[in-house]
Design a protein around this motif. Structure first.
Motif, PDB file in Angstrom:
ATOM      1  N   GLY A   1      10.159  -6.046  -9.393  1.00 33.89           N
ATOM      2  CA  GLY A   1       8.910  -5.647  -8.504  1.00 33.89           C
ATOM      3  C   GLY A   1       8.598  -4.399  -8.435  1.00 33.89           C
ATOM      4  O   GLY A   1       7.717  -4.057  -7.293  1.00 33.89           O
ATOM      5  N   GLY A   2       8.939  -3.624  -9.241  1.00 37.17           N
ATOM      6  CA  GLY A   2       8.713  -2.338  -9.089  1.00 37.17           C
ATOM      7  C   GLY A   2       9.788  -1.378  -8.245  1.00 37.17           C
ATOM      8  O   GLY A   2       9.596  -0.003  -8.160  1.00 37.17           O
ATOM      9  N   ARG A   3      10.913  -2.056  -7.942  1.00 33.44           N
ATOM     10  CA  ARG A   3      11.929  -1.252  -6.975  1.00 33.44           C
ATOM     11  C   ARG A   3      12.375   0.026  -7.747  1.00 33.44           C
ATOM     12  O   ARG A   3      12.667   0.918  -7.193  1.00 33.44           O
ATOM     13  CB  ARG A   3      12.883  -2.391  -6.933  1.00 33.44           C
ATOM     14  N   GLY A   4      12.607  -0.062  -8.939  1.00 34.79           N
ATOM     15  CA  GLY A   4      13.324   0.944 -10.002  1.00 34.79           C
ATOM     16  C   GLY A   4      12.086   1.952 -10.397  1.00 34.79           C
ATOM     17  O   GLY A   4      12.669   3.194 -10.954  1.00 34.79           O
ATOM     18  N   LEU A   5      11.001   2.014  -9.947  1.00 35.01           N
ATOM     19  CA  LEU A   5       9.992   2.846 -10.397  1.00 35.01           C
ATOM     20  C   LEU A   5       9.901   4.179  -9.687  1.00 35.01           C
ATOM     21  O   LEU A   5      10.201   4.061  -8.449  1.00 35.01           O
ATOM     22  CB  LEU A   5       8.445   2.401 -10.326  1.00 35.01           C
ATOM     23  N   THR A   6       9.715   5.397 -10.142  1.00 35.60           N
ATOM     24  CA  THR A   6       9.682   6.557  -9.491  1.00 35.60           C
ATOM     25  C   THR A   6       8.035   6.836  -8.839  1.00 35.60           C
ATOM     26  O   THR A   6       7.155   6.610  -9.893  1.00 35.60           O
ATOM     27  CB  THR A   6       9.788   7.642 -10.481  1.00 35.60           C
ATOM     28  N   MET A   7       7.784   7.003  -7.597  1.00 37.38           N
ATOM     29  CA  MET A   7       6.370   7.118  -7.074  1.00 37.38           C
ATOM     30  C   MET A   7       6.208   8.445  -7.257  1.00 37.38           C
ATOM     31  O   MET A   7       6.792   9.348  -7.297  1.00 37.38           O
ATOM     32  CB  MET A   7       6.540   6.457  -5.642  1.00 37.38           C
ATOM     33  N   GLY A   8       4.816   8.700  -7.154  1.00 42.71           N
ATOM     34  CA  GLY A   8       4.181   9.929  -7.035  1.00 42.71           C
ATOM     35  C   GLY A   8       4.006  10.618  -8.527  1.00 42.71           C
ATOM     36  O   GLY A   8       3.685   9.876  -9.357  1.00 42.71           O
TER      37      GLY A   8
ATOM     38  N   HIS B   1       0.694   0.849 -10.246  1.00 43.15           N
ATOM     39  CA  HIS B   1      -0.356   1.851 -10.358  1.00 43.15           C
ATOM     40  C   HIS B   1       0.137   3.342  -9.836  1.00 43.15           C
ATOM     41  O   HIS B   1      -0.183   4.347 -10.213  1.00 43.15           O
ATOM     42  CB  HIS B   1      -1.589   1.419  -9.663  1.00 43.15           C
ATOM     43  N   HIS B   2       1.134   3.220  -8.900  1.00 43.60           N
ATOM     44  CA  HIS B   2       1.562   4.422  -8.330  1.00 43.60           C
ATOM     45  C   HIS B   2       3.052   4.850  -9.136  1.00 43.60           C
ATOM     46  O   HIS B   2       3.477   6.027  -8.494  1.00 43.60           O
ATOM     47  CB  HIS B   2       2.143   4.262  -6.920  1.00 43.60           C
ATOM     48  N   SER B   3       3.309   4.314 -10.167  1.00 45.57           N
ATOM     49  CA  SER B   3       4.331   4.941 -10.702  1.00 45.57           C
ATOM     50  C   SER B   3       4.038   6.529 -11.523  1.00 45.57           C
ATOM     51  O   SER B   3       2.802   6.474 -11.801  1.00 45.57           O
ATOM     52  CB  SER B   3       4.672   3.919 -11.877  1.00 45.57           C
ATOM     53  N   ALA B   4       4.844   7.271 -11.541  1.00 44.25           N
ATOM     54  CA  ALA B   4       4.703   8.451 -12.009  1.00 44.25           C
ATOM     55  C   ALA B   4       4.541   8.366 -13.584  1.00 44.25           C
ATOM     56  O   ALA B   4       4.205   9.432 -14.307  1.00 44.25           O
ATOM     57  CB  ALA B   4       5.698   9.485 -11.687  1.00 44.25           C
ATOM     58  N   HIS B   5       4.731   7.299 -14.226  1.00 47.61           N
ATOM     59  CA  HIS B   5       4.985   7.138 -15.796  1.00 47.61           C
ATOM     60  C   HIS B   5       3.240   6.787 -16.089  1.00 47.61           C
ATOM     61  O   HIS B   5       2.726   5.796 -15.726  1.00 47.61           O
ATOM     62  CB  HIS B   5       5.685   6.046 -16.229  1.00 47.61           C
ATOM     63  N   ARG B   6       2.760   7.694 -17.053  1.00 44.79           N
ATOM     64  CA  ARG B   6       1.279   7.758 -17.052  1.00 44.79           C
ATOM     65  C   ARG B   6       0.615   6.344 -17.707  1.00 44.79           C
ATOM     66  O   ARG B   6      -0.328   5.962 -17.125  1.00 44.79           O
ATOM     67  CB  ARG B   6       0.883   8.669 -18.272  1.00 44.79           C
ATOM     68  N   PRO B   7       1.341   5.715 -18.514  1.00 44.37           N
ATOM     69  CA  PRO B   7       0.824   4.087 -18.745  1.00 44.37           C
ATOM     70  C   PRO B   7       0.857   3.183 -17.791  1.00 44.37           C
ATOM     71  O   PRO B   7      -0.049   2.396 -17.919  1.00 44.37           O
ATOM     72  CB  PRO B   7       1.695   3.613 -19.978  1.00 44.37           C
ATOM     73  N   GLN B   8       1.514   3.479 -16.751  1.00 43.63           N
ATOM     74  CA  GLN B   8       1.489   2.535 -15.684  1.00 43.63           C
ATOM     75  C   GLN B   8       0.360   3.082 -14.666  1.00 43.63           C
ATOM     76  O   GLN B   8      -0.391   2.255 -13.966  1.00 43.63           O
ATOM     77  CB  GLN B   8       2.914   2.379 -15.025  1.00 43.63           C
ATOM     78  N   THR B   9       0.595   4.457 -14.210  1.00 47.07           N
ATOM     79  CA  THR B   9      -0.474   4.986 -13.313  1.00 47.07           C
ATOM     80  C   THR B   9      -2.057   4.669 -13.614  1.00 47.07           C
ATOM     81  O   THR B   9      -2.940   4.568 -12.961  1.00 47.07           O
ATOM     82  CB  THR B   9      -0.232   6.330 -12.982  1.00 47.07           C
ATOM     83  N   ASP B  10      -1.985   4.573 -15.053  1.00 41.41           N
ATOM     84  CA  ASP B  10      -3.523   4.493 -15.744  1.00 41.41           C
ATOM     85  C   ASP B  10      -3.655   3.028 -15.753  1.00 41.41           C
ATOM     86  O   ASP B  10      -4.261   2.654 -16.865  1.00 41.41           O
ATOM     87  CB  ASP B  10      -3.876   5.315 -16.795  1.00 41.41           C
ATOM     88  N   SER B  11      -3.126   2.210 -15.025  1.00 40.39           N
ATOM     89  CA  SER B  11      -3.617   0.843 -15.030  1.00 40.39           C
ATOM     90  C   SER B  11      -3.569  -0.014 -13.654  1.00 40.39           C
ATOM     91  O   SER B  11      -3.421   0.937 -12.589  1.00 40.39           O
ATOM     92  CB  SER B  11      -2.460   0.045 -15.817  1.00 40.39           C
ATOM     93  N   ASN B  12      -3.812  -1.108 -13.514  1.00 43.33           N
ATOM     94  CA  ASN B  12      -3.806  -1.919 -12.208  1.00 43.33           C
ATOM     95  C   ASN B  12      -4.804  -1.068 -11.111  1.00 43.33           C
ATOM     96  O   ASN B  12      -4.197  -0.779 -10.158  1.00 43.33           O
ATOM     97  CB  ASN B  12      -2.239  -2.061 -11.747  1.00 43.33           C
ATOM     98  N   TYR B  13      -5.928  -0.900 -11.611  1.00 45.22           N
ATOM     99  CA  TYR B  13      -6.988  -0.182 -10.829  1.00 45.22           C
ATOM    100  C   TYR B  13      -7.554  -0.881  -9.559  1.00 45.22           C
ATOM    101  O   TYR B  13      -8.272  -0.313  -8.629  1.00 45.22           O
ATOM    102  CB  TYR B  13      -8.236   0.395 -11.529  1.00 45.22           C
ATOM    103  N   ALA B  14      -7.562  -2.326  -9.817  1.00 44.04           N
ATOM    104  CA  ALA B  14      -8.418  -2.947  -8.690  1.00 44.04           C
ATOM    105  C   ALA B  14      -7.963  -2.767  -7.248  1.00 44.04           C
ATOM    106  O   ALA B  14      -6.671  -2.527  -6.996  1.00 44.04           O
ATOM    107  CB  ALA B  14      -8.120  -4.650  -9.098  1.00 44.04           C
ATOM    108  N   THR B  15      -8.844  -2.931  -6.730  1.00 46.26           N
ATOM    109  CA  THR B  15      -8.584  -2.963  -5.057  1.00 46.26           C
ATOM    110  C   THR B  15      -8.469  -4.153  -4.359  1.00 46.26           C
ATOM    111  O   THR B  15      -7.285  -4.284  -3.509  1.00 46.26           O
ATOM    112  CB  THR B  15      -9.629  -2.232  -4.515  1.00 46.26           C
TER     113      THR B  15
ATOM    114  N   TYR C   1       2.123  -5.350  -7.625  1.00 47.80           N
ATOM    115  CA  TYR C   1       1.131  -5.261  -8.497  1.00 47.80           C
ATOM    116  C   TYR C   1       0.545  -3.585  -8.581  1.00 47.80           C
ATOM    117  O   TYR C   1       0.431  -2.846  -9.473  1.00 47.80           O
ATOM    118  CB  TYR C   1      -0.148  -6.336  -8.392  1.00 47.80           C
ATOM    119  N   HIS C   2       0.417  -3.429  -7.043  1.00 43.77           N
ATOM    120  CA  HIS C   2      -0.191  -2.061  -6.931  1.00 43.77           C
ATOM    121  C   HIS C   2       0.838  -0.680  -6.994  1.00 43.77           C
ATOM    122  O   HIS C   2       0.455   0.393  -7.472  1.00 43.77           O
ATOM    123  CB  HIS C   2      -1.042  -1.850  -5.525  1.00 43.77           C
ATOM    124  N   ARG C   3       2.387  -1.309  -6.819  1.00 41.69           N
ATOM    125  CA  ARG C   3       3.030  -0.152  -6.828  1.00 41.69           C
ATOM    126  C   ARG C   3       3.350   0.081  -8.416  1.00 41.69           C
ATOM    127  O   ARG C   3       3.536   1.466  -8.452  1.00 41.69           O
ATOM    128  CB  ARG C   3       4.263  -0.841  -6.592  1.00 41.69           C
TER     129      ARG C   3
END
Length: 274
Positions: free
Chosen positions: A227-234, A194-208, A190-192
């Protein structure tokens, strides 16, 4: 209380790093330098958070601000004080996190956390010290007005610490387990997102701690089937070694090149092959 929090932070970090070694989502390539950099930044950031109350009370004392009244004065039962403390602290964390993505000057600070090109337990406290200072100064007045039980504040902080460390972990949980847990708490998958470099994803899933807040305020984004394995981080900018140095990260918010938002992601395979 500071000693308890610091001890718990070290214990959580060690536990999640051990779990990562057993079931990693991605193979870690020569992480020691990155861990050292993240560790140094974490020490500065956490130290700022723990020292901020001293600075605050140095100002609050002459103004006559005290931790009196609040929930006790209102006659709330102890169990209700604990529940409200958890909800208030989680809602403040959610609101501040969302503002950190919406306000350019806050994003410049928060982007240091998002600029990590890999995600693991050491990313948890990788924050710019000024971001922690701002967060603490905004949170403390609310806690003073609320005057919650100190043990409730400590309990929330420890639970949030454990969940945050786990959710940043480079972990491959069984899909059925992650799906079940993410309705209750923030999970690594779920939090991964949020750490995607794709803006619609990084601007979501804010909960701690509680994804409930994302669902209530419509900021939840579904987790990909893998499960977010293919996402680019950062972030797309500042991925080179020079930009990832400790000195560069401390200067980053004041750089004219600091990106106000996360940019579109490249496929992970393309990034790794570059």
């Amino acid at each position: 209380m500071n000693e308890i929090y610091l001890g718990a932070a070290v214990l959580c970090m060690a536990a999640v790093l051990f779990l990562e070694s057993l079931s990693p989502l991605h193979a870690a390539g020569a992480p020691l330098r990155r861990w050292a950099r993240n560790g140094a930044l974490s020490v500065l950031a956490v130290g700022t958070t723990l020292a901020t109350p001293l600075l605050f009370w140095a100002v609050a004392g002459p103004l006559g601000l005290t931790m009196q009244g609040g929930l006790v004065q209102w006659g709330w039962p102890v169990w209700a004080q604990w529940v409200l403390t958890f909800l208030v602290m989680e809602s403040m964390a959610y609101a501040l996190h969302r503002l950190s993505h919406a306000m350019p000057w806050l994003w410049r600070l928060h982007a240091v956390h998002h600029s990590d090109v890999e995600l693991d337990a050491t990313t948890t406290h990788r924050h710019h010290p000024l971001e922690n200072l701002v967060g603490a100064l905004l949170t403390l007045p609310v806690l003073i007005a609320l005057a919650p039980p100190p043990l409730a504040v400590l309990a929330y902080s420890l639970v949030a610490l454990a969940v945050a460390t786990l959710s940043h972990g480079n972990l491959r949980l069984p899909a059925w387990l992650d799906r079940g847990l993410r309705w209750l708490v923030v999970t690594p998958a779920y939090h991964r997102v949020h750490h995607s470099a794709h803006r619609p994803q990084t601007d979501s899933n804010y909960a701690t701690l509680l994804p409930l807040f994302d669902h209530l305020f419509r900021s939840a984004t579904p987790v990909p089937p893998d499960g977010g394995r293919g996402l680019t981080m950062g972030l797309e900018r500042g991925r080179d070694a020079r930009s990832q140095s400790l000195a560069a990260l401390l200067r980053a918010p004041f750089s004219a090149a600091a990106a106000p938002v996360a940019e579109a992601a490249r496929p992970r395979a393309a990034r790794d092959g570059a």
